[in-house]
Design a protein around this motif. Structure first.
Motif, short mmCIF file in Angstrom:
data_model
loop_
_atom_site.label_atom_id
_atom_site.label_comp_id
_atom_site.label_asym_id
_atom_site.label_seq_id
_atom_site.Cartn_x
_atom_site.Cartn_y
_atom_site.Cartn_z
N GLY A 105 -4.78 9.93 3.30
CA GLY A 105 -3.37 10.11 2.91
C GLY A 105 -3.12 9.90 1.43
O GLY A 105 -2.06 10.25 0.91
N HIS A 106 -4.09 9.30 0.72
CA HIS A 106 -3.94 9.04 -0.71
C HIS A 106 -4.58 10.14 -1.54
O HIS A 106 -5.39 10.92 -1.03
CB HIS A 106 -4.59 7.70 -1.07
N SER A 127 0.55 6.76 -8.06
CA SER A 127 1.29 5.65 -7.44
C SER A 127 2.80 5.87 -7.52
O SER A 127 3.31 6.49 -8.47
CB SER A 127 0.95 4.36 -8.19
N GLY A 128 3.51 5.29 -6.57
CA GLY A 128 4.97 5.29 -6.61
C GLY A 128 5.48 4.63 -7.88
O GLY A 128 6.62 4.84 -8.30
N THR A 131 7.19 6.54 -10.65
CA THR A 131 8.57 6.99 -10.49
C THR A 131 9.57 6.03 -11.16
O THR A 131 10.74 6.38 -11.32
CB THR A 131 8.95 7.19 -9.01
N LYS A 240 7.56 15.66 1.41
CA LYS A 240 6.77 16.75 1.99
C LYS A 240 7.56 17.99 2.32
O LYS A 240 6.99 19.00 2.74
CB LYS A 240 6.06 16.25 3.26
N LYS A 292 7.11 11.21 3.97
CA LYS A 292 6.03 10.97 4.94
C LYS A 292 5.84 9.47 5.18
O LYS A 292 6.25 8.65 4.34
CB LYS A 292 4.72 11.60 4.44
N THR A 294 4.11 6.01 4.96
CA THR A 294 3.26 5.45 3.90
C THR A 294 1.78 5.54 4.30
O THR A 294 1.41 5.18 5.42
CB THR A 294 3.61 3.97 3.67
N SER A 296 -0.84 3.86 3.00
CA SER A 296 -1.56 2.57 3.04
C SER A 296 -1.16 1.80 4.28
O SER A 296 -0.03 1.31 4.38
CB SER A 296 -1.19 1.72 1.83
N HIS A 319 2.21 -3.04 0.16
CA HIS A 319 2.68 -1.66 0.24
C HIS A 319 4.05 -1.59 0.89
O HIS A 319 4.46 -2.49 1.60
CB HIS A 319 1.68 -0.82 1.03
N ASP A 320 4.71 -0.45 0.68
CA ASP A 320 5.99 -0.20 1.34
C ASP A 320 5.73 0.27 2.77
O ASP A 320 5.12 1.32 2.95
CB ASP A 320 6.74 0.92 0.59
N ARG A 326 13.23 2.86 -1.21
CA ARG A 326 12.94 2.87 -2.65
C ARG A 326 12.92 4.28 -3.24
O ARG A 326 12.99 4.44 -4.46
CB ARG A 326 11.60 2.17 -2.91
N ILE A 327 12.83 5.28 -2.38
CA ILE A 327 12.77 6.64 -2.93
C ILE A 327 14.18 7.18 -3.20
O ILE A 327 14.34 8.12 -3.97
CB ILE A 327 11.97 7.57 -1.97
N VAL A 330 15.02 7.39 -6.75
CA VAL A 330 14.13 8.36 -7.44
C VAL A 330 14.67 9.78 -7.22
O VAL A 330 14.69 10.60 -8.13
CB VAL A 330 12.67 8.24 -6.91
C1 LIG Z 1 8.95 4.74 -4.74
C2 LIG Z 1 7.64 5.06 -4.09
C3 LIG Z 1 6.88 4.05 -3.51
C4 LIG Z 1 5.67 4.33 -2.87
N1 LIG Z 1 4.96 3.28 -2.31
C5 LIG Z 1 3.78 3.56 -1.67
C6 LIG Z 1 3.02 2.50 -1.07
O1 LIG Z 1 3.39 1.34 -1.13
N2 LIG Z 1 1.87 2.84 -0.44
C7 LIG Z 1 1.43 4.15 -0.35
O2 LIG Z 1 0.41 4.39 0.28
N3 LIG Z 1 2.13 5.14 -0.91
C8 LIG Z 1 3.28 4.89 -1.57
N4 LIG Z 1 3.97 5.93 -2.15
C9 LIG Z 1 3.51 7.31 -1.94
C10 LIG Z 1 2.33 7.72 -2.76
O3 LIG Z 1 2.66 7.69 -4.13
C11 LIG Z 1 1.92 9.16 -2.34
O4 LIG Z 1 1.94 9.30 -0.97
C12 LIG Z 1 0.53 9.49 -2.82
O5 LIG Z 1 0.51 9.57 -4.21
C13 LIG Z 1 0.01 10.83 -2.28
O6 LIG Z 1 0.83 11.89 -2.69
P1 LIG Z 1 1.60 12.81 -1.68
O7 LIG Z 1 2.01 11.95 -0.55
O8 LIG Z 1 2.79 13.31 -2.43
O9 LIG Z 1 0.69 13.92 -1.26
C14 LIG Z 1 5.19 5.67 -2.82
C15 LIG Z 1 5.95 6.68 -3.41
C16 LIG Z 1 7.16 6.40 -4.03
C17 LIG Z 1 7.93 7.53 -4.65
#
Ligand SMILES: Cc1cc2nc3c(=O)[nH]c(=O)nc-3n(C[C@H](O)[C@H](O)[C@H](O)COP(=O)(O)O)c2cc1C
Length: 352
Positions: A105-106, A127-128, A131, A240, A292, A294, A296, A319-320, A326-327, A330
């Motif tokens: 997923g990452h 990473s989030g 943002t 997504k 989507k 999270t 993690s 992790h969230d 939180r989005i 953003v």
């Molecule tokens: C504000 C914010 C917080 C996020 N926190 C997490 C997190 O804690 N753990 C995690 O796996 N993904 C987190 N993400 C999502 C990842 O950044 C993202 O799923 C990853 O980069 C893969 O990209 P995609 O899902 O757009 O394909 C967060 C995204 C945003 C916008």
């Protein structure tokens, strides 16, 4: 070329990694003379920052911003503005055990395929945390839009299969998931806490409403306003999909139902979501995005490592459990950037 810059007349470039020294943004094209201070930007930063509640990551970042340029005696100068935030709660060593593995997923595998290497500390640029820089830039755009009478409001409408039944704007900032229905919010919070206790996560839907945009904003054909908003939203990690107005429900509607008829006072419905032919109609711009679950999670999963060996992985750490709360800021920030950019493009077209 390299994908870290967004916008045409109001241009933002973000920089920084999740567990590096700092993240930040350079904003070019800000109208001079706008009254602005750090406190105004900080309000939006505090809505996005981690460690807010039991349903967000416990990472402790204060996200205290500093405006390094483009501001003089409380007014924007019209020159590039740099806003920076230091990362203070980095724990790169938390990623030592999994640095050779691709987390499901990452963006671990895809970044490595692209660059031949990757910053494994908390997803680096993917990473989030990146943002945070967008929210800082979005606050400046919001201030510019206030002068135009435009407001942007996003809120959670669904989490883990639980849907909002009412729309109560005053409730949004008063519940941990930023839902528009305070009763549904309680069930959503319970669901997230339950899943989080089991090491799992969930996704949801966030709706955004942009009010006060004049009719006639947007640039056909490749830069349609809906296309630009879609790009802005899909550039946010974890988003997504997007739909405008009646959205995917349009598939089951008749033309006679979907057409927004008009009388002298305006549109009788808003199935178009405020945009037709890529140009604003003057009605509220309304869209929904899907967030989507999270990636993690501390549930055991199967993966491979960089040597091609099959491995099992559990993503420990902070992790969230659900990204929706939180989005929300953003999404608002990116919407503000798109709308202000297009106002500036319209002004340039008319040679104002
Ligand atoms: C504000 C914010 C917080 C996020 N926190 C997490 C997190 O804690 N753990 C995690 O796996 N993904 C987190 N993400 C999502 C990842 O950044 C993202 O799923 C990853 O980069 C893969 O990209 P995609 O899902 O757009 O394909 C967060 C995204 C945003 C916008």
């Amino acid at each position: 070329m390299a994908g870290s810059t967004f916008g045409e007349r109001l241009k933002v470039t973000t920089f920084g990694e999740s567990h590096g020294e700092a993240v930040g943004v350079i904003i070019d094209g800000i109208t001079p003379g706008l009254e602005l201070d750090e406190a105004y930007v900080q309000i939006q930063m505090d809505r996005r920052k981690p460690g807010q509640s039991s349903v967000t990551t416990p990472r402790r970042e204060y996200d205290k911003i500093r405006i390094l340029s483009g501001l003089f005696e409380g007014r924007t100068t019209g020159t590039p503005m740099c806003i920076m935030l230091n990362n203070t709660d980095m724990r790169p060593s938390a990623y030592d055990d999994i640095k050779s593995m691709y987390r499901p997923g990452h963006a671990d595998l895809t970044y490595e395929k692209k660059y031949g290497l990757r910053d494994y500390r908390g997803s680096g640029r993917a990473s989030g945390r990146e943002t945070a820089a967008r929210v800082a830039a979005g606050a400046v755009a919001r201030k510019l839009l206030e002068r135009r009478g435009v407001s942007v409001l996003a809120y959670t409408t669904e989490v883990g299969g639980i849907r909002c039944e009412t729309f109560e704007p005053d409730a949004i900032e008063r519940n941990l998931v930023r839902a528009c229905d305070p009763v549904a919010a309680r069930s959503m919070i319970e669901r997230i806490e339950q899943l989080s206790a089991n090491g799992d996560s969930c996704g949801g839907i966030v709706e955004c409403r942009i009010s006060g945009v004049a009719a006639g904003i947007g640039e056909p054909v490749f830069d349609k306003l809906d296309a630009e908003l879609a790009k802005a939203m899909l550039s946010i990690g974890a988003i997504k999909g997007i739909e405008f107005g009646a959205g995917f429900q349009a598939a089951a509607m008749l033309g006679s139902e979907h057409n927004d008829q008009m009388d002298r006072t305006g549109f009788l419905t808003n199935n178009a979501g405020g945009i037709i032919g890529g140009i604003s109609t003057g009605a509220d711009i309304v869209f929904r995005v899907v967030v989507k679950p999270t990636s993690s999670i501390s549930v055991l999963q199967q993966t491979v490592d960089m040597y091609g060996k099959e491995r099992e992985i559990v993503t420990e750490g902070r992790h969230d459990p659900c990204i929706c709360p939180r989005i929300v800021p953003v999404i608002e920030a990116m919407a503000c950037l798109v709308i202000e950019d297009h106002y500036k493009r319209q002004a340039a077209l008319l040679d104002e």
